[in-house]
Design a protein around this motif. Structure first.
Motif, PDB file in Angstrom:
ATOM      1  N   PRO A 373      12.192 -13.283   4.020  1.00 34.81           N
ATOM      2  CA  PRO A 373      13.178 -14.350   4.231  1.00 34.81           C
ATOM      3  C   PRO A 373      13.292 -14.828   5.675  1.00 34.81           C
ATOM      4  CG  PRO A 373      14.279 -12.225   3.909  1.00 34.81           C
ATOM      5  CD  PRO A 373      12.806 -11.966   3.762  1.00 34.81           C
ATOM      6  N   ARG A 374      12.904 -13.999   6.648  1.00 36.71           N
ATOM      7  CA  ARG A 374      13.102 -14.400   8.051  1.00 36.71           C
ATOM      8  C   ARG A 374      11.766 -14.484   8.781  1.00 36.71           C
ATOM      9  NH1 ARG A 374      17.396 -11.736   6.525  1.00 36.71           N
ATOM     10  NH2 ARG A 374      16.407  -9.706   6.755  1.00 36.71           N
ATOM     11  N   PRO A 375      11.066 -15.585   8.578  1.00 35.60           N
ATOM     12  CA  PRO A 375       9.730 -15.697   9.192  1.00 35.60           C
ATOM     13  C   PRO A 375       9.830 -15.908  10.702  1.00 35.60           C
ATOM     14  CG  PRO A 375      10.346 -17.780   8.187  1.00 35.60           C
ATOM     15  CD  PRO A 375      11.436 -16.816   7.834  1.00 35.60           C
ATOM     16  N   ASP A 376       8.766 -15.554  11.372  1.00 34.20           N
ATOM     17  CA  ASP A 376       8.670 -15.803  12.805  1.00 34.20           C
ATOM     18  C   ASP A 376       8.293 -17.269  13.016  1.00 34.20           C
ATOM     19  OD1 ASP A 376       8.455 -13.831  15.316  1.00 34.20           O
ATOM     20  OD2 ASP A 376       7.062 -15.511  15.647  1.00 34.20           O
ATOM     21  N   ARG A 377       8.540 -17.753  14.238  1.00 31.20           N
ATOM     22  CA  ARG A 377       8.092 -19.121  14.533  1.00 31.20           C
ATOM     23  C   ARG A 377       6.573 -19.195  14.612  1.00 31.20           C
ATOM     24  NH1 ARG A 377      12.149 -19.882  18.490  1.00 31.20           N
ATOM     25  NH2 ARG A 377      10.654 -20.302  20.141  1.00 31.20           N
ATOM     26  N   ARG A 378       5.955 -18.036  14.988  1.00 30.99           N
ATOM     27  CA  ARG A 378       4.499 -18.009  15.100  1.00 30.99           C
ATOM     28  C   ARG A 378       3.868 -17.760  13.726  1.00 30.99           C
ATOM     29  NH1 ARG A 378       3.558 -13.296  19.104  1.00 30.99           N
ATOM     30  NH2 ARG A 378       5.748 -12.838  18.844  1.00 30.99           N
ATOM     31  N   ARG A 379       2.616 -18.153  13.582  1.00 29.66           N
ATOM     32  CA  ARG A 379       1.856 -17.832  12.370  1.00 29.66           C
ATOM     33  C   ARG A 379       1.687 -16.314  12.320  1.00 29.66           C
ATOM     34  NH1 ARG A 379      -4.071 -20.595  11.605  1.00 29.66           N
ATOM     35  NH2 ARG A 379      -4.770 -19.481   9.747  1.00 29.66           N
ATOM     36  N   GLU A 380       1.958 -15.727  11.164  1.00 28.94           N
ATOM     37  CA  GLU A 380       1.905 -14.262  11.074  1.00 28.94           C
ATOM     38  C   GLU A 380       0.799 -13.800  10.137  1.00 28.94           C
ATOM     39  OE1 GLU A 380       5.363 -11.467  11.240  1.00 28.94           O
ATOM     40  OE2 GLU A 380       6.438 -13.314  10.794  1.00 28.94           O
ATOM     41  N   PHE A 381       0.267 -12.636  10.455  1.00 31.10           N
ATOM     42  CA  PHE A 381      -0.724 -12.003   9.587  1.00 31.10           C
ATOM     43  C   PHE A 381      -0.164 -10.659   9.157  1.00 31.10           C
ATOM     44  CE2 PHE A 381      -3.016 -15.238  11.821  1.00 31.10           C
ATOM     45  CZ  PHE A 381      -3.808 -15.779  10.827  1.00 31.10           C
ATOM     46  N   LEU A 382       0.412 -10.669   7.952  1.00 28.10           N
ATOM     47  CA  LEU A 382       1.109  -9.482   7.459  1.00 28.10           C
ATOM     48  C   LEU A 382       0.122  -8.539   6.791  1.00 28.10           C
ATOM     49  CD1 LEU A 382       4.145 -11.327   5.784  1.00 28.10           C
ATOM     50  CD2 LEU A 382       4.029 -10.319   8.092  1.00 28.10           C
ATOM     51  N   ARG A 383       0.287  -7.262   7.088  1.00 28.63           N
ATOM     52  CA  ARG A 383      -0.565  -6.261   6.448  1.00 28.63           C
ATOM     53  C   ARG A 383      -0.037  -5.998   5.036  1.00 28.63           C
ATOM     54  NH1 ARG A 383       0.705  -7.297  10.850  1.00 28.63           N
ATOM     55  NH2 ARG A 383       1.669  -5.390  11.553  1.00 28.63           N
ATOM     56  N   ALA A 384      -0.921  -6.219   4.066  1.00 29.64           N
ATOM     57  CA  ALA A 384      -0.506  -6.174   2.660  1.00 29.64           C
ATOM     58  C   ALA A 384      -1.609  -5.569   1.818  1.00 29.64           C
ATOM     59  CB  ALA A 384      -0.209  -7.585   2.170  1.00 29.64           C
ATOM     60  N   ARG A 385      -1.240  -5.223   0.591  1.00 29.52           N
ATOM     61  CA  ARG A 385      -2.309  -4.835  -0.331  1.00 29.52           C
ATOM     62  C   ARG A 385      -1.997  -5.286  -1.754  1.00 29.52           C
ATOM     63  NH1 ARG A 385      -1.993   1.725   0.022  1.00 29.52           N
ATOM     64  NH2 ARG A 385      -0.411   2.109  -1.559  1.00 29.52           N
ATOM     65  N   ARG A 386      -3.062  -5.412  -2.523  1.00 27.53           N
ATOM     66  CA  ARG A 386      -2.932  -5.849  -3.914  1.00 27.53           C
ATOM     67  C   ARG A 386      -2.431  -4.690  -4.761  1.00 27.53           C
ATOM     68  NH1 ARG A 386      -8.775  -8.541  -3.282  1.00 27.53           N
ATOM     69  NH2 ARG A 386      -8.887  -6.694  -1.995  1.00 27.53           N
ATOM     70  N   ASN A 387      -1.545  -4.989  -5.690  1.00 24.51           N
ATOM     71  CA  ASN A 387      -1.128  -3.941  -6.618  1.00 24.51           C
ATOM     72  C   ASN A 387      -1.827  -4.147  -7.962  1.00 24.51           C
ATOM     73  OD1 ASN A 387       0.283  -5.966  -7.955  1.00 24.51           O
ATOM     74  ND2 ASN A 387       2.232  -5.485  -6.945  1.00 24.51           N
ATOM     75  N   ALA A 388      -1.552  -3.238  -8.898  1.00 18.87           N
ATOM     76  CA  ALA A 388      -2.273  -3.273 -10.178  1.00 18.87           C
ATOM     77  C   ALA A 388      -1.914  -4.511 -10.995  1.00 18.87           C
ATOM     78  CB  ALA A 388      -1.971  -1.999 -10.976  1.00 18.87           C
ATOM     79  N   GLU A 389      -0.797  -5.154 -10.667  1.00 22.13           N
ATOM     80  CA  GLU A 389      -0.393  -6.360 -11.414  1.00 22.13           C
ATOM     81  C   GLU A 389      -1.000  -7.626 -10.813  1.00 22.13           C
ATOM     82  OE1 GLU A 389       2.374  -4.060 -10.368  1.00 22.13           O
ATOM     83  OE2 GLU A 389       1.535  -3.081 -12.146  1.00 22.13           O
ATOM     84  N   GLY A 390      -1.841  -7.479  -9.789  1.00 22.44           N
ATOM     85  CA  GLY A 390      -2.467  -8.659  -9.196  1.00 22.44           C
ATOM     86  C   GLY A 390      -1.595  -9.356  -8.171  1.00 22.44           C
ATOM     87  N   GLY A 391      -0.505  -8.699  -7.764  1.00 22.09           N
ATOM     88  CA  GLY A 391       0.357  -9.270  -6.731  1.00 22.09           C
ATOM     89  C   GLY A 391       0.140  -8.552  -5.406  1.00 22.09           C
ATOM     90  N   LEU A 392       0.848  -9.036  -4.382  1.00 26.33           N
ATOM     91  CA  LEU A 392       0.704  -8.463  -3.045  1.00 26.33           C
ATOM     92  C   LEU A 392       1.972  -7.735  -2.630  1.00 26.33           C
ATOM     93  CD1 LEU A 392      -0.965 -11.535  -1.306  1.00 26.33           C
ATOM     94  CD2 LEU A 392      -2.068  -9.353  -1.864  1.00 26.33           C
ATOM     95  N   GLU A 393       1.761  -6.544  -2.056  1.00 24.94           N
ATOM     96  CA  GLU A 393       2.892  -5.792  -1.507  1.00 24.94           C
ATOM     97  C   GLU A 393       2.711  -5.641  -0.016  1.00 24.94           C
ATOM     98  OE1 GLU A 393       3.283  -2.176  -3.730  1.00 24.94           O
ATOM     99  OE2 GLU A 393       3.473  -3.313  -5.612  1.00 24.94           O
ATOM    100  N   LEU A 394       3.828  -5.575   0.691  1.00 19.59           N
ATOM    101  CA  LEU A 394       3.794  -5.496   2.153  1.00 19.59           C
ATOM    102  C   LEU A 394       3.953  -4.075   2.633  1.00 19.59           C
ATOM    103  CD1 LEU A 394       6.116  -8.205   3.731  1.00 19.59           C
ATOM    104  CD2 LEU A 394       3.629  -8.193   3.531  1.00 19.59           C
ATOM    105  N   PHE A 395       3.262  -3.765   3.736  1.00 20.39           N
ATOM    106  CA  PHE A 395       3.572  -2.507   4.404  1.00 20.39           C
ATOM    107  C   PHE A 395       4.958  -2.660   5.044  1.00 20.39           C
ATOM    108  CE2 PHE A 395       3.342   0.685   7.815  1.00 20.39           C
ATOM    109  CZ  PHE A 395       2.943   1.773   7.057  1.00 20.39           C
ATOM    110  N   PRO A 396       5.824  -1.637   4.909  1.00 17.45           N
ATOM    111  CA  PRO A 396       7.210  -1.833   5.355  1.00 17.45           C
ATOM    112  C   PRO A 396       7.367  -2.100   6.847  1.00 17.45           C
ATOM    113  CG  PRO A 396       6.880   0.378   4.428  1.00 17.45           C
ATOM    114  CD  PRO A 396       5.635  -0.394   4.154  1.00 17.45           C
ATOM    115  N   ASN A 397       6.503  -1.538   7.681  1.00 15.25           N
ATOM    116  CA  ASN A 397       6.655  -1.760   9.128  1.00 15.25           C
ATOM    117  C   ASN A 397       5.539  -2.661   9.634  1.00 15.25           C
ATOM    118  OD1 ASN A 397       6.858  -1.666  11.902  1.00 15.25           O
ATOM    119  ND2 ASN A 397       7.340   0.530  11.990  1.00 15.25           N
TER     120      ASN A 397
END
Ligand code: AMP
Ligand code: MG
Length: 437
Positions: A373-397
């Motif tokens: 919900p609170r994006p940075d003003r800069r373009r961000e590259f979030l560390r994420a991974r695919r789950n078994a349902e084909g969606g993306l989850e974020l690393f918490p930190n």
């Protein structure tokens, strides 16, 4: 007059500016096809032959003339036996030829009946239990590759499948771009090497040098020959000496740390003394500080070339990467920033030095299984991974110092500056499998 901080520039602009300087290195090398994994092809591979060379069977069974088998149950004499690798005689009318997978189809035959659809009779004949379609179970000559066609183009990066394909047209050696020679060093007086200082003996303020490890492997994966100069202390003289050393026999000097605007950051004045440097503030997270320039190979204290902060120096385009100079790239010290800026900027740069035509990873769009919900003003590259349902989850930190996130993740989500994400939104995902290849 130098501004204390350069204006932010977009990642896309930074990449364009960087690639505009990356002239393919002169020189090619002939390598064994066995050793070509990861290298960039410097020739078009044109096939001197058809693959497969002749029509052959894709089944174990019997080669027949389909017109002779109007009904099920026809018995035929077996007039020859053709294993893979053997030469076939023309098929005698009214007979079948025993044939095996990969064996050439005899002249006159136009179909293969798989052995499961036959019955071997005691008198040596074979009964055809199913009426064949003309052409069935035959792999045609040239079905994979036709003589004279280009199977791999110059600029293609070679992987295991391309090695196999090159071999399939008879190539045991390939002409590839020469390896970029890259000098690597880490800056930072806080850094110590694992193995040299035990965890319990670490002095206060010390941390292990992690960037050196992933940068070295990333360079090696991109086909580079790495001269690893280790850790360079945060002192002007030491920095100058390392740069002079490294420039002598390398195409690129890659450093991590020391490109922020702190007083302990000696990279900028040192590179400027020996050549020219632009310090970029890239509007990305993690990332931001990034330095690009060149160093004259014959360093002399009298060198007067200078670059102003942020604005591309007119001396940069002419000098960088030519025989008399070495490219310089300074990555940020924060491990995740270093890792991500390498993948998004240095990787395409090094591929272009080798003449590669495909520089960027193929992104895919996948649904977010999280809220941002609170994006940075800069373009961000979030560390994420695919789950078994084909969606993306974020690393918490998502902090730029948390290297754990890059191991947990299998890709980066590219979030435009200022854009919030709600669960279910399609987001742009860059798989690490591609970026690390
Ligand atoms: P710098 O860019 O030199 O200001 O460094 C930014 C942060 O990254 C600091 O917290 C450094 O301690 C850390 N850092 C710099 N280089 C490395 C490295 N090679 N390995 C791990 N952390 C580093
Ligand atoms: Mg530092």
């Amino acid at each position: 007059m130098n501004a204390p901080r350069a204006p932010l520039r977009s990642l896309d602009d930074a990449l364009v500016a960087l690639l505009a300087q990356a002239r393919p290195l002169p020189g090619t090398e002939s390598v064994a096809t066995f050793e070509a994994d990861g290298r960039v092809l410097a020739e078009d591979l044109v096939s001197p032959l058809q693959v497969p060379p002749q029509d052959n069977s894709s089944m174990d069974g019997y080669a027949v003339r389909s017109a002779e088998i109007a009904d099920e149950g026809v018995p035929l004499a077996v007039s020859q036996r053709i294993p893979a690798g053997a030469a076939a005689q023309p098929l005698q009318p009214g007979t079948a030829a025993r044939i095996f997978t990969g064996a050439p189809v005899p002249a006159g035959a136009d179909a293969i009946v798989m052995q499961e659809d036959t019955e071997a009779l005691d008198d040596g004949r074979v009964r055809i239990l199913r009426v064949p379609e003309p052409g069935q179970w035959i792999r045609r000559s040239g079905e994979d590759i036709t003589r004279g066609s280009t199977v791999l183009a110059r600029g293609q990066r070679i992987g295991p499948a391309a090695q196999g394909l090159a071999a399939s047209i008879g190539r045991d050696r390939l002409l590839v771009a020469r390896r970029p020679r890259v000098a690597l060093f880490s800056t930072g007086d806080e850094l110590v090497m694992p193995g040299q200082v035990a965890p319990e003996a670490m002095r206060p303020g010390a941390i292990y040098n992690s960037n050196r490890f992933f940068l070295r492997s990333l360079l090696a994966r991109l086909g580079c020959e790495v001269q690893d100069l280790g850790i360079v202390p945060d002192r002007r003289e030491a920095t100058l000496e390392a740069l002079r050393d490294a420039s002598a026999s390398n195409d690129l000097i890659l450093t991590s740390g020391g490109v922020s605007v702190g007083e302990e950051d000696h990279i900028k004045p040192s590179v400027q003394q020996l050549g020219a440097l632009d310090l970029w503030q890239i509007s990305m997270k993690p990332g931001k500080p990034f330095a690009f320039g060149w160093i004259a190979k014959q360093s002399s204290r009298g060198n007067t070339a200078r670059a102003d902060d942020g604005t591309p120096s007119p001396t940069l385009p002419r000098q960088a990467g030519e025989g008399s100079s070495t490219y310089f790239i300074g990555l940020p010290g924060n491990p995740v920033s270093s890792f991500v800026t390498f993948l998004l900027l240095v990787r395409p740069f090094l591929l272009q030095l080798q003449g590669a035509t495909r520089l960027e990873a193929q992104a895919v769009h996948l649904p977010a299984h999280f809220d941002w919900p609170r994006p940075d003003r800069r373009r961000e590259f979030l560390r994420a991974r695919r789950n078994a349902e084909g969606g993306l989850e974020l690393f918490p930190n998502q902090s730029s110092g948390v290297l754990t996130s890059t191991v947990w993740a299998d890709g980066l989500i590219d979030v435009p500056g200022g854009q919030a994400i709600a669960r279910g939104d399609l987001v742009r995902f860059l798989p690490l499998a591609e970026l690390l290849a």
